[in-house]
Design an enzyme around this catalytic site. Structure first.
Site, PDB file in Angstrom:
ATOM      1  N   LYS A  42       0.690  -1.230   0.291  1.00 23.24           N
ATOM      2  CA  LYS A  42       0.463   0.094   0.516  1.00 23.24           C
ATOM      3  C   LYS A  42       0.370   0.999  -0.073  1.00 23.24           C
ATOM      4  O   LYS A  42       0.698   1.761  -0.766  1.00 23.24           O
ATOM      5  CB  LYS A  42      -1.331  -0.297   1.298  1.00 23.24           C
ATOM      6  CG  LYS A  42      -2.183  -1.317   0.655  1.00 23.24           C
ATOM      7  CD  LYS A  42      -2.916  -0.591   2.582  1.00 23.24           C
ATOM      8  CE  LYS A  42      -4.349  -1.923   2.635  1.00 23.24           C
ATOM      9  NZ  LYS A  42      -5.007  -2.159   3.565  1.00 23.24           N
ATOM     10  N   SER A  67      -0.678   1.198   5.905  1.00 17.89           N
ATOM     11  CA  SER A  67      -0.694  -0.214   7.276  1.00 17.89           C
ATOM     12  C   SER A  67      -2.165  -1.337   6.674  1.00 17.89           C
ATOM     13  O   SER A  67      -3.142  -0.840   5.401  1.00 17.89           O
ATOM     14  CB  SER A  67      -1.667   0.426   8.089  1.00 17.89           C
ATOM     15  OG  SER A  67      -1.558   0.388   9.530  1.00 17.89           O
ATOM     16  N   ASP A  68      -1.872  -2.877   7.283  1.00 14.62           N
ATOM     17  CA  ASP A  68      -2.985  -3.602   7.321  1.00 14.62           C
ATOM     18  C   ASP A  68      -3.665  -4.614   8.003  1.00 14.62           C
ATOM     19  O   ASP A  68      -2.593  -4.264   8.366  1.00 14.62           O
ATOM     20  CB  ASP A  68      -2.636  -4.486   5.635  1.00 14.62           C
ATOM     21  CG  ASP A  68      -4.087  -5.470   5.608  1.00 14.62           C
ATOM     22  OD1 ASP A  68      -4.603  -4.528   4.529  1.00 14.62           O
ATOM     23  OD2 ASP A  68      -3.716  -6.439   5.960  1.00 14.62           O
ATOM     24  N   GLN A  69      -4.772  -4.618   8.057  1.00 19.03           N
ATOM     25  CA  GLN A  69      -4.979  -6.028   8.682  1.00 19.03           C
ATOM     26  C   GLN A  69      -5.688  -7.287   8.598  1.00 19.03           C
ATOM     27  O   GLN A  69      -6.416  -7.301   7.622  1.00 19.03           O
ATOM     28  CB  GLN A  69      -5.625  -4.880  10.469  1.00 19.03           C
ATOM     29  CG  GLN A  69      -6.505  -5.709  11.245  1.00 19.03           C
ATOM     30  CD  GLN A  69      -7.011  -4.856  12.281  1.00 19.03           C
ATOM     31  OE1 GLN A  69      -8.195  -3.983  11.654  1.00 19.03           O
ATOM     32  NE2 GLN A  69      -6.513  -4.256  13.152  1.00 19.03           N
TER      33      GLN A  69
END
Length: 196
Positions: free
Chosen positions: A56, A72-74
């Site tokens: 990203k 950020s990624d979750q």
């Protein structure tokens, strides 16, 4: 007086991530990262979250050559099952039924990319949420009011998702919201960004 830092860009369209970053009182802009979020074969949830956070940031960096890009990624996990963003009510209900009475682990990855140098630093911040046993009626009421179809694991903890929980544990509660602010502050300070 410290030297000025590179402009900040949040590689996200998430209102929650935007609100969290706003708390620092620093100017920034948001850009949508266009990234395929499909897991690779045999990719662990932690590796998936880290890869997507970097991807990203890198996707946005192409249009922002002299910036600090925050990606950020979750990924939510129950047992060995990865629960992504459900996208619709039926999938959300299935995710919550699977997670009911169990522990959901949120693997939240953060990447700070200096697009001028190409250097990137990443952090992974896990957070555990134990869900209480849920009936189909509990799930329906929650989905009627919250509609968390864009949330990993269908749990919008900053909203009514908290009503589904028995306990939460982790080092940084903002990791559960999708942007681990303690880790982000550490990375920003390392880049010379002045913080309180």
């Amino acid at each position: 007086m410290s030297a000025p830092h590179l402009p900040l860009v949040l590689a996200s369209t998430s209102p929650t991530r935007r609100e969290l970053l706003t708390r620092l009182g620093l100017p920034f802009e948001c850009r949508a990262p266009h990234v395929d979020e499909t897991a690779l074969p045999n990719e662990t949830p932690a590796a998936l979250a880290q890869r997507l956070a970097r991807a990203k940031a890198a996707a946005v960096a192409r249009d922002c050559p002299r910036h600090l890009i925050i990606g950020s990624d979750q990924v939510a996990v129950v047992g060995d099952r990865v629960l992504g963003k459900p996208g619709d009510r039926a999938r959300a209900a299935a995710q919550l039924a699977l997670a009911a009475g169990r522990v959901m682990v949120f693997q939240t990855a953060l990447c700070l990319l200096d697009s001028a140098t190409g250097r990137a630093a990443t952090r992974l911040v896990p957070f555990e949420v134990a869900l209480r046993p849920l009936t189909a009626a509990d799930i329906d009421r929650y989905l009627d009011r919250e509609q968390p179809f864009g949330c990993a694991g269908s749990l919008r903890s900053e909203g009514l998702g908290v009503t589904l929980c028995e306990r939460m544990s982790g080092d940084d509660p903002t990791a559960l919201l999708g942007l681990p602010m303690i880790a982000l502050c550490e990375l920003l300070r390392a880049q010379g960004v002045p913080l309180p």
